[in-house]
Design a protein around this motif. Sequence first.
Motif, mmCIF file in Angstrom:
data_model
loop_
_atom_site.group_PDB
_atom_site.id
_atom_site.type_symbol
_atom_site.label_atom_id
_atom_site.label_comp_id
_atom_site.label_asym_id
_atom_site.label_seq_id
_atom_site.Cartn_x
_atom_site.Cartn_y
_atom_site.Cartn_z
ATOM 1 N N PRO A 36 0.824 -1.227 0.000
ATOM 2 C CA PRO A 36 0.000 0.000 0.000
ATOM 3 C C PRO A 36 0.849 1.264 0.000
ATOM 4 O O PRO A 36 1.732 1.418 0.856
ATOM 5 C CB PRO A 36 -0.785 -0.126 1.319
ATOM 6 N N VAL A 37 0.699 2.079 -1.023
ATOM 7 C CA VAL A 37 1.449 3.326 -1.183
ATOM 8 C C VAL A 37 1.142 4.247 0.000
ATOM 9 O O VAL A 37 -0.001 4.292 0.493
ATOM 10 C CB VAL A 37 1.080 3.997 -2.526
ATOM 11 N N GLY A 38 2.104 4.963 0.477
ATOM 12 C CA GLY A 38 1.926 5.906 1.575
ATOM 13 C C GLY A 38 2.264 5.307 2.932
ATOM 14 O O GLY A 38 2.152 5.975 3.948
ATOM 15 N N THR A 39 2.698 3.995 2.930
ATOM 16 C CA THR A 39 3.124 3.398 4.207
ATOM 17 C C THR A 39 4.530 2.803 4.068
ATOM 18 O O THR A 39 5.035 2.586 2.951
ATOM 19 C CB THR A 39 2.167 2.271 4.649
ATOM 20 N N PHE A 40 5.156 2.503 5.255
ATOM 21 C CA PHE A 40 6.502 1.917 5.251
ATOM 22 C C PHE A 40 6.452 0.420 5.477
ATOM 23 O O PHE A 40 7.436 -0.177 5.867
ATOM 24 C CB PHE A 40 7.366 2.572 6.348
ATOM 25 N N THR A 41 5.302 -0.195 5.218
ATOM 26 C CA THR A 41 5.197 -1.625 5.462
ATOM 27 C C THR A 41 6.042 -2.406 4.470
ATOM 28 O O THR A 41 6.075 -2.101 3.269
ATOM 29 C CB THR A 41 3.743 -2.119 5.365
ATOM 30 N N VAL A 42 6.716 -3.415 5.021
ATOM 31 C CA VAL A 42 7.530 -4.298 4.159
ATOM 32 C C VAL A 42 6.839 -5.644 4.128
ATOM 33 O O VAL A 42 6.646 -6.288 5.170
ATOM 34 C CB VAL A 42 8.959 -4.447 4.730
ATOM 35 N N ARG A 43 6.490 -6.017 2.920
ATOM 36 C CA ARG A 43 5.771 -7.266 2.820
ATOM 37 C C ARG A 43 6.409 -8.124 1.730
ATOM 38 O O ARG A 43 6.663 -7.629 0.642
ATOM 39 C CB ARG A 43 4.289 -7.011 2.464
ATOM 40 N N GLY A 44 6.572 -9.369 2.058
ATOM 41 C CA GLY A 44 7.031 -10.315 1.035
ATOM 42 C C GLY A 44 8.530 -10.298 0.839
ATOM 43 O O GLY A 44 9.193 -9.285 1.055
#
Lengths: 486, 226
Positions: free
Chosen positions: A72-80
């Motif tokens: 999701p754009v606008g967050t610093f989440t790292v997934r995968g």
Amino acid sequence: MIRRLAPYAVAIAAAAAITAVIAVVAPAATPSALSSLYLLPVLWLAARWGRGPAITGSVVAFLLYDFFFVPPVGTFTVRGPAEVLELAVLLAVALVTSQLAASQRRAQATAEALARDSRALYDLATSMLRADEVTNALALVGDSARRSPSVERFAVIGDAGQLAGSAVTADEVKQAGWSRDHTQAVGIAIKDGTVVPMKTHGPASSVAYLPLKNGVVVLELKSDHLDAAEMRMLAALIGLVDLLLDRRRATVEAERARGLEASDRLKAAILSSLSHELKSPIAALRAGLTALTAPQAGLRDEQRELLGDLDRQATRLDRMVGDLLALSRLEAGAEMEREPHSVAEVLGGSLRAMRSLLKGHEVTVRIPDDLPPVEVDEMQLGRVFSNLLENAVDWAPTDGAIEVGAVLIDDHVEAWVENDGPPIAPADLGRIFDTFWTRRSSGTGLGLAIVKRVVDAHGGVIRAENRRRGPRFIFTLPLAHVAVSR
Amino acid sequence: MSGRVLVVDDEVEMQRALRAGLQYHDFDVRAVGTGEEAIRESVAWRPDVILLDLGLPGMDGFTTLRALRPATRAAVIVVSVMPGEKDKVRALDAGADDYVVKPFGTEELVARIRAVLRRQADVTTGEPVVRTGDLEIDLARRHVSVHGDTVRLTPTEYELLRFLALHAGKPVSHTTLLRQVWGEYAVGDKYNTRYVVAQIRKKLGDDPANPKYIVNEPGVGYRLEA
């Protein structure tokens, strides 16, 4: 501080700039394909400034990419795992590249430092060779060493005190002398071409002493700043000092030798002119004294006898002046004018010149008719015979016998003069040829010293022996190699 | 009077001593102190012998000697303090008849003066036979004998002996002997004269260590005893 932070600011700005570029071109391509664009600034940062800014750039780039383009754009989440891999690649590139670039830069820096050192040594060596005096060259080396940021003081101490470099105290000169006398370094050593500071016993001092073959280097290092390149340079400079001190010693020795030679020549010249001055009044004395001994002068017998005694003293004085001059000339290295000569003929000249002195003595000559000629200076060999005959007359009894002879032995001629006087004490046989050594209080100790020097100058040897009849002086003479044209 | 002697020496003490010593031996003596005076006096007074000191102030001894030679027939005995052998040879070559080294005794000087005077007399009589001891050299007949026994010499040996005989009593330098015997171009090998003299001595029965006839003048040359 600002200078050190600037690369990090540039790193952040570069990551931001690439993010802007990706944002502009993103609609035309998938952002994941564009993420490799971030490698460009990271590579550049690593090569230009090394690890820190490159890693900073990588992390900032990853965060910006994650924030702006990864859903999701606008967050610093790292997934995968794909995203983790992306970050890992960026970080790896940053690390590897910066490592490569850093070693590259180090190599370049070393090369530059070496070039600088060689240049400095070359310049120094050139000016050293141009320096007229070794002391000037030493001063150049001293100046060069003192320019090193690691060096507080650098001085060179020779045998007779300081030669160059920084000011040193009297105590330090004394300590340097100790170091030289015991060939013991204090505080530093030179190992593998570099200067190594060493712990020493005793009171702690920042001043180090390094003894060389002909002097001592006094060195005070700034202990907080010991750069390896500087230490190598210092070792090289100390090597130069060593060479210069060797050269200085050679020069000093050569000058001393020249000085001695000149003073010998001067001494001979002074004695020559002095002898001339002394002989003129003796000439007037002898002419006057001998004039009055003529019967026509009308003097009484005892008066004439007295005049005769005086004339003999004047003659002795004349001989002493002559001996002194002859000896000084020989000591100053008078040239021998060597030519083939007959021993008998040269002896004949001496016997003739000494006729009046030999009166009353029975002189026997034993020289074989076929004795080959010798290669000698005629005047000097004549002097040898005269002095030995004079010595024989002094020691033989009033009507004593004197024997002079010569024989061929192997490749040389052995000549001798013997008298039937008292034997020479065995202890004196060795020193009888020493200058000023004499067996009598009235002797000058010059006659036999002259004899020895002349024989030496002809490459011969002389010795004194006690024979059954009396003392014999034996000396050797070199054979002449003559081709006679008739 | 046994002859006129002109003393040339710049030292007054030397002049006075020589004048006294020579007068006791019956010589007529005058003394001067410079080369110029010596030349003037040699012409005006006509001495038989001139004693010339080489160490004169002003006009030096060698210059004086060269100037004297054409001016006078007097025998010249050169006197010098510490002369080198080269100086002696130079003086002989410049026309000196003999040399005496200072300091010397009066007896020695008188003997030298008598020797040159005797030689002058011989030359004047033109005697063709030179005798010294048992040695007789007949210059007209080219005949040499000792004790009346004929001595056979090679042409070179005879030539050398003849030249010494012509100057009997006077030292002759090696270079002069070389030039006389071997010619103008045979200069430089002194050992040649020494070798020939050794051969002559052998034939004359003369001992080189104690020569009766041919005397070695160390560093200078040879002299036939007169």
